[in-house]
Design a protein around this motif. Sequence first.
Motif: not given
Length: 272
Positions: A44-46, A89-92, A113-115, A128-131
């Motif tokens: 939650d913090h992240q 528009i951008a997509v994760i 970006v693909q995770i 998601v933060h890395d992405a």
Amino acid sequence: MCDTCGCNITKGNQHLLTGDGKLSRVHEGTTAVSVLRGLLSENDHQAAHNREHFDRRGILAINLMSSPGSGKTALLEASIDALGDRYGIAVIEGDLETENDAERIRARGVRAVQIATGTACHLDAHMVHDAVHDLDLDGIDLVFIENVGNLVCPASFDLGQHRNVTLLSVTEGDDKPAKYPVMFRAADAVVLSKIDLLPVMDDFEPSRAERCLRDLASRAPVLRVAARKQADLGSWLTWLENEIASHRKRLEAGQTIRPAIQPDGMRLHSGG
Ligand SMILES: Nc1nc2c(ncn2[C@@H]2O[C@H](COP(=O)(O)OP(=O)(O)OP(=O)(O)O)[C@@H](O)[C@H]2O)c(=O)[nH]1
Ligand SMILES: [Zn+2]
Ligand SMILES: [Zn+2]
Ligand SMILES: [Zn+2]
């Protein structure tokens, strides 16, 4: 640790549990549930930090959730075609493996970006933060996060998004909201997808699906789309544009919004 599906420790958060990680020194008597609470609170913090990334740039972030194959990427492709010249528009993309979905989005000329989550059946805020840091967010108005196809776990993890959208395709059965209430309670909008197939899926009654949703006390709009045919996109696109506009107003007033993360997920994930 997770009696439901063992998905709590992910590539994104395992650093918290190993080496000098914040949660690595498990005290004697510490139960799996308290470690889990620690992980969720770190998540939650992240997520709050991720939301600040979006808010600072005036971006609306939307988390798309559904069963595998219900049409999330097709909806993104159709939305990009319809709105791409008016909004950045951008997509994760989140999947267990492959770059396939990100490649489909990039083929539309949009940053993606693909995770690859490996074994994890949901995205978490650390991934998601890395992405977000891999994405160039300059000039972006709207970020879609396509979650891993799964109607349970994604509803329990805040990623830093503002809105949750849950897709239900007409091939899945109209009683899904009754069977997967946690997921459907988390939805700010429900997209009824593949409605071009309604004539053949003649036992799927949109009104019954909506009734199941209302039985959960949800007021989320039900938006019908046939994304692959680029048809019936009107109500979805109007909803999106209204959300972009109201988010901008919120930010001007110094406010933001967090979607309805489902705390029941905590119970599901601790098996309690
Ligand atoms: N008839 C019809 N088929 C669709 C529609 N949208 C998607 N499909 C088909 O459904 C299948 C899955 O679509 P995707 O968009 O890849 O679904 P997804 O939810 O992104 O799938 P995952 O990322 O694997 O969970 C593909 O064969 C699509 O062509 C639609 O509106 N109508
Ligand atoms: Zn899970
Ligand atoms: Zn997809
Ligand atoms: Zn950051």
